[in-house]
Motif scaffolding. Structure first.
Motif, mmCIF file in Angstrom:
data_model
loop_
_atom_site.group_PDB
_atom_site.id
_atom_site.type_symbol
_atom_site.label_atom_id
_atom_site.label_comp_id
_atom_site.label_asym_id
_atom_site.label_seq_id
_atom_site.Cartn_x
_atom_site.Cartn_y
_atom_site.Cartn_z
ATOM 1 N N ARG B 209 0.809 -1.203 0.000
ATOM 2 C CA ARG B 209 0.000 0.000 0.000
ATOM 3 C C ARG B 209 0.851 1.266 0.000
ATOM 4 N NH1 ARG B 209 -5.100 -1.048 3.658
ATOM 5 N NH2 ARG B 209 -3.557 -0.787 5.306
ATOM 6 N N LYS B 212 0.871 3.823 -2.890
ATOM 7 C CA LYS B 212 -0.175 4.860 -3.025
ATOM 8 C C LYS B 212 -1.244 4.613 -4.103
ATOM 9 C CE LYS B 212 1.944 7.667 -0.033
ATOM 10 N NZ LYS B 212 2.991 6.728 0.398
ATOM 11 N N SER B 234 1.003 -7.182 -1.650
ATOM 12 C CA SER B 234 0.343 -7.490 -0.379
ATOM 13 C C SER B 234 -1.158 -7.631 -0.620
ATOM 14 C CB SER B 234 0.605 -6.383 0.636
ATOM 15 O OG SER B 234 -0.074 -5.203 0.254
ATOM 16 N N ARG B 235 -1.850 -8.155 0.368
ATOM 17 C CA ARG B 235 -3.271 -8.461 0.166
ATOM 18 C C ARG B 235 -4.159 -7.240 -0.095
ATOM 19 N NH1 ARG B 235 -6.929 -11.033 4.694
ATOM 20 N NH2 ARG B 235 -8.841 -10.043 4.033
ATOM 21 N N HIS B 248 -1.122 -11.796 -5.056
ATOM 22 C CA HIS B 248 -1.256 -11.674 -3.595
ATOM 23 C C HIS B 248 -0.495 -12.795 -2.874
ATOM 24 C CE1 HIS B 248 -4.475 -12.727 -0.261
ATOM 25 N NE2 HIS B 248 -3.288 -12.548 0.257
ATOM 26 N N VAL B 249 0.510 -12.400 -2.093
ATOM 27 C CA VAL B 249 1.247 -13.394 -1.305
ATOM 28 C C VAL B 249 0.925 -13.226 0.175
ATOM 29 C CG1 VAL B 249 3.172 -13.712 -2.913
ATOM 30 C CG2 VAL B 249 3.297 -11.891 -1.215
ATOM 31 N N GLY B 250 1.079 -14.295 0.928
ATOM 32 C CA GLY B 250 0.814 -14.244 2.360
ATOM 33 C C GLY B 250 0.007 -15.445 2.801
ATOM 34 N N GLN B 251 -0.467 -15.333 4.024
ATOM 35 C CA GLN B 251 -1.164 -16.443 4.643
ATOM 36 C C GLN B 251 -2.411 -16.848 3.851
ATOM 37 O OE1 GLN B 251 -1.661 -15.886 8.809
ATOM 38 N NE2 GLN B 251 -1.816 -18.067 8.996
ATOM 39 N N THR B 252 -3.116 -15.859 3.299
ATOM 40 C CA THR B 252 -4.321 -16.181 2.541
ATOM 41 C C THR B 252 -4.090 -16.048 1.038
ATOM 42 O OG1 THR B 252 -5.039 -13.925 3.044
ATOM 43 C CG2 THR B 252 -6.013 -15.668 4.329
ATOM 44 N N GLY B 265 7.398 -0.830 0.398
ATOM 45 C CA GLY B 265 6.164 -0.209 0.884
ATOM 46 C C GLY B 265 5.178 -1.208 1.446
ATOM 47 N N SER B 267 4.268 -3.173 5.120
ATOM 48 C CA SER B 267 4.585 -2.998 6.545
ATOM 49 C C SER B 267 5.170 -4.248 7.181
ATOM 50 C CB SER B 267 3.346 -2.544 7.306
ATOM 51 O OG SER B 267 2.305 -3.477 7.149
ATOM 52 N N GLN B 271 0.510 -11.748 8.867
ATOM 53 C CA GLN B 271 -0.132 -12.577 7.832
ATOM 54 C C GLN B 271 0.595 -12.458 6.492
ATOM 55 O OE1 GLN B 271 -1.896 -10.134 9.455
ATOM 56 N NE2 GLN B 271 -3.417 -11.168 10.712
ATOM 57 N N HIS B 272 1.238 -11.345 6.267
ATOM 58 C CA HIS B 272 2.040 -11.207 5.054
ATOM 59 C C HIS B 272 3.315 -12.046 5.200
ATOM 60 C CE1 HIS B 272 3.431 -9.257 1.347
ATOM 61 N NE2 HIS B 272 4.626 -9.353 1.893
ATOM 62 N N ASN B 286 11.438 0.624 3.042
ATOM 63 C CA ASN B 286 10.278 1.232 3.702
ATOM 64 C C ASN B 286 10.720 2.553 4.313
ATOM 65 O OD1 ASN B 286 8.075 1.737 5.658
ATOM 66 N ND2 ASN B 286 7.442 -0.350 5.126
ATOM 67 N N ASP B 304 12.364 6.549 0.994
ATOM 68 C CA ASP B 304 11.162 6.701 0.180
ATOM 69 C C ASP B 304 11.292 5.843 -1.079
ATOM 70 O OD1 ASP B 304 9.140 7.514 -1.523
ATOM 71 O OD2 ASP B 304 9.200 9.603 -0.815
ATOM 72 N N ALA B 305 10.354 4.954 -1.250
ATOM 73 C CA ALA B 305 10.398 4.028 -2.387
ATOM 74 C C ALA B 305 10.514 4.768 -3.708
ATOM 75 C CB ALA B 305 9.141 3.164 -2.400
#
Ligand SMILES: Cc1cc2nc3c(=O)[nH]c(=O)nc-3n(C[C@H](O)[C@H](O)[C@H](O)COP(=O)(O)OP(=O)(O)OC[C@H]3O[C@@H](n4cnc5c(N)ncnc54)[C@H](O)[C@@H]3O)c2cc1C
Ligand SMILES: Nc1ncnc2c1ncn2[C@@H]1O[C@H](COP(=O)(O)O)[C@@H](O)[C@H]1O
Lengths: 247, 323
Positions: B209, B212, B234-235, B248-252, B265, B267, B271-272, B286, B304-305
């Motif tokens: 996120r 932006k 990220s989700r 989308h990567v992560g737990q879900t 960017g 966090s 879960q990520h 980050n 800053d990315a």
């Protein structure tokens, strides 16, 4: 249509994982159990939507101990008509869980058995294929949409390197992935009704043990991060090449 | 006795997963004093299959029926079970991609053979057959003992790696009864991208996120391109439609274990991390020094990315040009 949705319980996603008894058992202490997201958000909600559109019943089934009942009631609060808990010990392996679910599915002559694509605790993706094989039914894995026209289902699913759309006639077994439905939050009425909906407990039957978990292990702790100045990104490239050897 | 491995064929090509399965099966065969035998289903050129010898296969069995070009878990299970029996397989290695994850459990039930899915290392055969697997979304490992005579191992992509040992494999036509499928395929779409799909990718550039908006992804794609990396996200980014769901990567989402994961960017919510914490090397960019992701990172840049990422892309291009 009679839907059977397999629901599993997993530690809440923020749970810190630890083990007891010489690292042979998961430490249940202070763990908050939740419905496995794939089962709750996708398999269960899609079954409910199809029931609401076309009629039928939605039964949820869980293999586990009595302590699970409270979380199983959440599935009833979201809208399932009734629940079956197969009273199984922690020691059942995937095959034992699958064989017991298959027996219930057969006995109740369900048209569709829905599962989540995997449990976030075991990450096996084992149960669906096993249930299908025991029932001798097609298994459609990683489904991202499911539509019914009478007995005929149209399904999109993820395959290696892409997507496909398939058609199958009930009965079959399907595992649900992201995209299938949107999470539903139970409302007050649902929660009240759930208290009186039937939750039947049946004993697990003995099955051959194909596998057993002998030990758990936590990954080694990470060393502290190496910070690199934003004005010196060349250093990062050098480190990735010479030290980490990944580029 | 033999160690049988299933070869992934997509559009008449052996996938990287198939080479990795060959390498892994050859290492087990070596441990057990036997041979690694491959099994390919559907249309593929035999000369391609012979190349699996370089990864340790001694023999490749090929059931060439075009009915197997479409995947159905029931049909595949039936064919693999029949070939495994006639080849006297004591261990069956199946890569844990979407095909393998549907076939392995069916095969386990059919053969009453214990399955360990999510294997990340060679089995310990010193006392029985014990396999290390991921559990709790990569937050832990479990050691699972297979109690049956025939063992099935589901190997996590990119966990063992492709190992070239040199050698040659003979290719033999094999026949098996092919049952009719209960699933009718209406439409297949396979993206032929120029990068590897996420689960197989060795290099991944991922953003969250902090970017932006979707219009800012150009610098992420440029960085990925400079490395030959696959992109991820990220989700929330997939949920709001900035990026496609399959990223989308992560737990879900997808769980990955690339050699290099660059998170920009993002966090670093638990879960990520659950889907990426098995990456061999993690780089975090980050602007917030307190971002939890830095605790899971090997290398970090606080910045800053929008400034750092283009500079990094340039540095990588220079590095590549100098190679
Ligand atoms: C049950 C459950 C399952 C979940 N599953 C997943 C999952 O599978 N995958 C997943 O990713 N999440 C998952 N989540 C969500 C997760 O908890 C986080 O909300 C999510 O990962 C946050 O995404 P993010 O890091 O992109 O956004 P944010 O948390 O908003 O972080 C944005 C980051 O960008 C940084 N930033 C902002 N501007 C800049 C800049 N200019 N330059 C550099 N950095 C900048 C900020 O400092 C911040 O750290 C799940 C949540 C739940 C409850
Ligand atoms: N104990 C259980 N009781 C009921 N269903 C289960 C159980 N364990 C797993 N399942 C179902 O099987 C799916 C796949 O689980 P797994 O094979 O463990 O990854 C889950 O998403 C559930 O739908």
């Amino acid at each position: 249509m009679k839907f059977l949705v397999c629901i599993s319980l997993v530690p809440d996603t923020t749970t810190k994982i630890s083990f007891v008894d010489n690292d042979t058992k998961f430490n249940n202490d202070k763990v908050q159990w939740i419905l496995n997201p794939y089962d709750e958000w996708y398999a269960l909600v899609r079954a409910l939507e199809l029931k609401e559109a076309n009629g039928g019943t939605v039964t949820v089934v869980n293999v586990g101990p009595a302590a699970n009942d409270q979380v199983i009631r959440k599935a009833l609060a979201i809208g399932a008509d009734d629940a079956i808990r197969i009273d199984g010990s922690d020691d059942l392996d995937s095959y034992g869980i699958a064989a017991n679910i298959a027996a219930v599915a057969k006995e109740g002559a369900y048209d569709l058995v829905l599962l989540g694509k995997e449990t976030i605790s075991y990450n096996g993706s084992n149960i669906g294929g096993m249930v299908a094989e025991i029932l001798g039914q097609p298994f459609i894995s990683y489904a991202t949409s499911l539509d019914l026209n009478g007995n005929t289902a149209k399904i999109s699913r993820e395959i290696e390197g892409g997507k496909e759309i398939v058609e199958a006639n009930a009965p079959f077994v399907l595992s649900a992935a992201k995209g299938m439905a949107e999470q539903r939050i139970p409302n007050m009425k649902g929660i009240m009704q759930a208290k009186t909906k039937p939750l039947k407990v049946v004993p697990a039957t003995a099955t051959p043990t194909l596998t057993s978990t002998v030990k758990y292990e936590l990954p080694p702790a990470k060393a502290a991060v190496k910070l690199i100045s934003p004005d010196n990104v060349e250093e990062l490239v050098t480190l990735l090449h010479n030290e980490a050897k990944v580029i | 006795m033999s160690v049988l491995f299933l070869i992934d064929v997509v559009k008449g090509q052996v996938k990287k997963d198939g080479l990795e399965a060959a390498s892994y099966a050859a290492a087990i065969a070596n441990q057990l004093g036997t041979e690694a035998v491959g099994l390919a289903l559907g249309t593929i050129n035999d000369s391609q299959l012979a190349e699996l010898g370089e990864y340790g296969a001694k023999k490749v069995l090929h059931v060439a029926d075009a009915a197997l070009d479409n995947f159905d878990s029931g049909v595949y299970t039936s064919v693999v079970a029949e070939v495994a029996k006639s080849a006297g397989a004591s261990v069956i290695v199946i890569s844990q991609n979407s095909t393998g994850k549907a076939v392995a459990p069916r095969l386990s039930a059919r053969l009453q053979a214990g399955l360990v899915s999510g294997a990340v290392a060679l089995p310990d055969t010193s006392n029985g057959f014990v396999v290390k697997k991921t559990a709790f979304s990569g937050k832990a490992f479990a050691y699972v003992k297979v109690e049956t005579d025939v063992k099935i191992v589901g190997l996590v992509p990119n966990a063992f790696g492709v190992v070239k040992t040199g050698g040659s494999a003979s290719v033999e036509a094999a026949s098996a009864n092919i049952p009719s499928s209960g699933v009718k395929v209406l439409e297949v779409s396979r993206a032929v991208g120029d990068t590897l799909p996420l689960p197989e990718a060795e290099l991944v550039v991922s953003a969250g996120r902090g970017m932006k908006g979707p219009e800012n992804w150009g610098i992420i794609e440029d960085l990925a391109k400079s490395l030959g990396a696959t992109t991820a996200c990220s989700r929330p980014v997939a949920d709001i439609g900035w990026r496609p769901h399959h990223e989308h990567v992560g737990q879900t989402g997808v769980a990955i274990r690339p050699n290099l994961y660059i998170a920009i960017g993002i966090s670093g919510a638990i879960q990520h991390l659950a889907g990426v914490n098995q990456s061999k090397v993690i780089v975090v960019i980050n602007k917030d020094p307190e971002a939890p992701f830095f605790k899971a990172a090997d290398y970090g840049i606080i910045g800053d990315a929008f400034e750092v990422v283009p500079k990094l892309t340039e540095a990588i291009k220079k590095f590549k040009a100098a190679q």
